[in-house]
Design a protein around this motif. Structure first.
Motif, mmCIF file in Angstrom:
data_model
loop_
_atom_site.group_PDB
_atom_site.id
_atom_site.type_symbol
_atom_site.label_atom_id
_atom_site.label_comp_id
_atom_site.label_asym_id
_atom_site.label_seq_id
_atom_site.Cartn_x
_atom_site.Cartn_y
_atom_site.Cartn_z
ATOM 1 N N LYS A 43 -4.907 4.121 39.860
ATOM 2 C CA LYS A 43 -5.601 5.286 40.284
ATOM 3 C C LYS A 43 -5.816 6.183 38.836
ATOM 4 C CE LYS A 43 -7.451 8.618 42.889
ATOM 5 N NZ LYS A 43 -8.619 8.296 43.619
ATOM 6 N N ASN A 67 -15.351 8.335 51.763
ATOM 7 C CA ASN A 67 -13.943 8.826 51.120
ATOM 8 C C ASN A 67 -14.157 10.168 50.514
ATOM 9 O OD1 ASN A 67 -12.897 8.821 48.152
ATOM 10 N ND2 ASN A 67 -14.462 7.110 48.298
ATOM 11 N N SER A 68 -13.359 11.064 50.610
ATOM 12 C CA SER A 68 -13.297 12.244 49.535
ATOM 13 C C SER A 68 -12.112 12.479 49.504
ATOM 14 C CB SER A 68 -13.940 13.414 50.237
ATOM 15 O OG SER A 68 -14.102 14.619 49.389
ATOM 16 N N MET A 69 -11.158 11.750 48.430
ATOM 17 C CA MET A 69 -9.767 11.795 48.329
ATOM 18 C C MET A 69 -9.849 12.850 47.484
ATOM 19 S SD MET A 69 -9.043 9.120 49.802
ATOM 20 C CE MET A 69 -7.350 8.806 49.347
ATOM 21 N N GLY A 70 -10.482 13.311 46.547
ATOM 22 C CA GLY A 70 -10.373 14.386 45.432
ATOM 23 C C GLY A 70 -9.207 14.155 44.470
ATOM 24 N N LEU A 71 -9.071 12.719 43.900
ATOM 25 C CA LEU A 71 -8.132 12.420 42.774
ATOM 26 C C LEU A 71 -6.857 12.598 43.051
ATOM 27 C CD1 LEU A 71 -10.483 13.230 39.642
ATOM 28 C CD2 LEU A 71 -9.478 11.223 40.292
ATOM 29 N N PRO A 72 -6.214 12.316 44.183
ATOM 30 C CA PRO A 72 -4.650 12.356 44.487
ATOM 31 C C PRO A 72 -4.165 11.495 43.497
ATOM 32 C CG PRO A 72 -5.758 11.353 46.144
ATOM 33 C CD PRO A 72 -6.817 11.708 45.391
ATOM 34 N N ASN A 126 -12.735 6.994 33.489
ATOM 35 C CA ASN A 126 -13.693 7.194 34.814
ATOM 36 C C ASN A 126 -14.812 8.523 34.658
ATOM 37 O OD1 ASN A 126 -14.697 7.662 37.373
ATOM 38 N ND2 ASN A 126 -12.708 8.122 38.357
ATOM 39 N N SER A 128 -17.134 9.022 36.803
ATOM 40 C CA SER A 128 -17.708 9.163 38.076
ATOM 41 C C SER A 128 -17.152 9.471 39.302
ATOM 42 C CB SER A 128 -18.591 7.654 38.288
ATOM 43 O OG SER A 128 -17.521 6.751 38.119
ATOM 44 N N CYS A 129 -16.242 10.409 39.204
ATOM 45 C CA CYS A 129 -15.671 10.862 40.554
ATOM 46 C C CYS A 129 -16.535 11.943 41.318
ATOM 47 C CB CYS A 129 -14.351 11.564 40.362
ATOM 48 S SG CYS A 129 -13.605 12.193 41.781
ATOM 49 N N PRO A 130 -17.019 11.362 42.490
ATOM 50 C CA PRO A 130 -18.009 12.450 43.133
ATOM 51 C C PRO A 130 -17.256 13.443 44.016
ATOM 52 C CG PRO A 130 -17.610 10.301 44.271
ATOM 53 C CD PRO A 130 -16.702 10.457 43.262
ATOM 54 N N ASN A 131 -16.090 13.299 44.109
ATOM 55 C CA ASN A 131 -15.344 14.093 45.080
ATOM 56 C C ASN A 131 -14.599 15.712 44.796
ATOM 57 O OD1 ASN A 131 -16.273 12.218 46.913
ATOM 58 N ND2 ASN A 131 -14.341 10.918 46.615
ATOM 59 N N ASN A 192 -18.998 2.653 40.758
ATOM 60 C CA ASN A 192 -18.494 3.764 41.608
ATOM 61 C C ASN A 192 -19.088 3.829 42.990
ATOM 62 O OD1 ASN A 192 -16.315 5.621 42.528
ATOM 63 N ND2 ASN A 192 -16.159 6.001 40.335
ATOM 64 N N SER A 193 -18.484 4.459 43.819
ATOM 65 C CA SER A 193 -19.118 4.710 45.012
ATOM 66 C C SER A 193 -20.473 5.432 44.976
ATOM 67 C CB SER A 193 -18.136 5.763 46.041
ATOM 68 O OG SER A 193 -17.730 6.660 45.137
HETATM 69 C C1 DHB Z 1 -12.184 9.770 43.567
HETATM 70 C C2 DHB Z 1 -13.326 8.926 43.851
HETATM 71 C C3 DHB Z 1 -13.927 8.235 43.091
HETATM 72 O O1 DHB Z 1 -15.003 7.553 43.371
HETATM 73 C C4 DHB Z 1 -13.425 8.410 41.636
HETATM 74 O O2 DHB Z 1 -14.160 7.561 40.728
HETATM 75 C C5 DHB Z 1 -12.498 9.052 41.193
HETATM 76 C C6 DHB Z 1 -11.868 9.711 42.340
HETATM 77 C C7 DHB Z 1 -11.382 10.496 44.470
HETATM 78 O O3 DHB Z 1 -12.038 11.172 45.600
HETATM 79 O O4 DHB Z 1 -10.104 10.552 44.479
#
Ligand code: DHB
Length: 310
Positions: A43, A67-72, A126, A128-131, A192-193
Motif C-alpha cells: 500500500k 473505492n474512496s479509501m483515502g490512503l489508509p 504514486n 495518482s491518488c484520486p481520493n 491507477n483507477s
Molecule cells: C488511494 C487510491 C488510489 O487510487 C491511490 O493511487 C492511492 C490511494 C486510496 O484512496 O487510498
C-alpha cells in the motif's frame, strides 16, 4: 515461461498485486508472498500512518469496483521494515514499496527514509491518488509532475517508477511522455483507477460508498480499454529504457496477454484480486501459459509490444 525483468531484476512470473489491494499489513503481504504472484507492492506509505476515509469506502459491482479509501496505511516505515525483512529471507526475489507524499518536500523525505532503511528493491512513487478530499491528482498537473521528478531524481539514486492516472487525450500522452523521457525512470505503471466515478443503487436511489458523497475511483472491467490505451500510448512514446507495468481490468489470462501485447513488461491486478484473493495468481498464470502455448509463444518477448495495426 512467463518470466520477466524490471531493471535487470528477475521475476519468475509477470503478475503481481496492484498497490492498495491485499497489501495493507504484514498478514496480507505475507499471503501475497506465499502465493504464485511474482512479487508484491505495498500500500502507498505516507510519512505518518493514516486511518483513511470513513466506511463503507469500497464497493464491488458486477463489472468492477468503486473505492474512496483515502490512503489508509501503516506509514512508510512499517512497510520498509517488513519488506526488508522479507527480502533478507528471499534474496532471489524482488519487491516493490509504494509511497506517496502530499507535496514534493514530503516525497523527498519519503525517499530519504527509503534510502536510510537500506531498501534494495524498487520504489513506486504514486502520482495518482484520486481520493483525498481537497487534493487534486498530481498526475493531471503536468508542470508539477515535471518539478517533482526533477527534484526527486536530484535526491534519490535507487530504482524508481511512477504510478500514473489514466490519460484520455492524445496530446496529453505526447506531453506526459516528453516529460517522463527526461528522467532516469525505471518504469511507469499505467493505470491507477479512473478517478471520481459514481455508482448508484437504483432501487435505494443512493450512492454505495460514504466518502465524497459516493464519488470514487473506478476499477475492473470498466477500465481495461483505457488501461490498454495508456500502456500502448506510452509504449509508443517512451524511450525503451523506461519499462511499463500494465494495470487495469485484468481478471483473466487473456487480459494479461493483451496488456503485454500492448507493451507491458509486468502486470498488476487490483479489483479481481479483491474479489478472488491471492489464489488468483495461479489461475492467471495457468491461463496465460495456455494462451502462449496455443499461439506457439515461449516467452513474453515473442509478443510483447507486438500489437498489429490495420
Ligand atoms: C488511494 C487510491 C488510489 O487510487 C491511490 O493511487 C492511492 C490511494 C486510496 O484512496 O487510498
Amino acid at each position: 515461461s512467463t518470466a520477466t525483468k524490471i531493471a535487470q531484476k528477475k521475476f519468475d512470473n509477470c503478475i503481481m498485486n496492484a498497490s492498495g489491494v491485499w497489501c495493507y499489513d504484514e498478514k496480507e503481504l505475507s499471503a501475497l508472498d506465499k502465493s504464485e504472484a511474482a512479487s508484491f507492492v505495498t500500500k502507498s506509505g505516507t510519512l505518518e500512518s493514516r486511518k483513511g476515509n470513513p466506511k463503507p469506502r469500497y464497493f464491488e459491482t458486477d463489472l468492477g469496483s468503486i473505492n474512496s479509501m483515502g490512503l489508509p496505511n501503516q506509514g512508510l516505515e512499517y512497510y520498509l521494515n517488513f519488506v526488508n525483512k522479507v527480502q533478507e529471507q528471499n534474496p532471489n526475489k524482488n519487491y516493490f514499496v509504494s509511497c506517496t507524499g502530499f507535496n514534493v518536500q514530503e516525497d523527498v523525505l519519503l525517499l530519504e527514509e527509503v534510502k536510510k532503511s537500506g531498501f534494495k528493491g524498487i520504489v513506486e512513487l504514486n502520482l495518482s491518488c484520486p481520493n483525498v478530499p481537497g487534493k487534486p491528482q498530481t498526475g493531471y498537473d503536468f508542470e508539477t509532475v515535471d518539478m517533482i521528478l526533477q527534484t526527486v531524481f536530484e535526491n534519490y539514486e535507487g530504482l524508481l517508477g511512477v504510478k500514473l492516472p489514466p490519460y484520455f487525450d492524445i496530446v496529453h500522452f505526447d506531453q506526459m511522455a516528453k516529460i517522463l523521457n527526461k528522467y532516469p525512470l525505471t518504469y511507469i505503471n499505467s493505470v491507477n483507477s479512473i478517478g471520481n466515478g459514481l455508482y448508484i443503487d437504483e432501487e435505494q436511489e443512493k450512492v454505495v460508498i460514504k466518502p465524497k458523497n459516493g464519488f470514487g475511483g473506478i476499477g475492473g472491467d470498466y477500465i481495461k480499454p483505457t488501461a490498454l490505451a495508456n500502456v500502448h500510448a506510452f509504449y509508443q512514446r517512451l524511450d525503451s529504457r523506461i519499462q511499463i507495468i500494465g494495470t487495469g481490468g485484468i481478471k483473466t489470462g487473456r487480459d494479461v496477454f493483451e496488456h503485454i501485447l500492448c507493451g507491458a513488461s509486468m502486470v498488476q491486478v487490483g479489483t479481481a484480486l479483491m474479489k478472488e484473493g491471492p489464489s488468483i495468481f495461479r489461475r492467471l498464470t495457468r491461463e496465460l501459459e495456455a494462451i502462449m502455448r496455443s499461439k506457439g509463444y515461449e516467452k513474453l518477448s515473442d509478443f510483447k509490444g507486438k500489437l498489429k495495426y490495420m
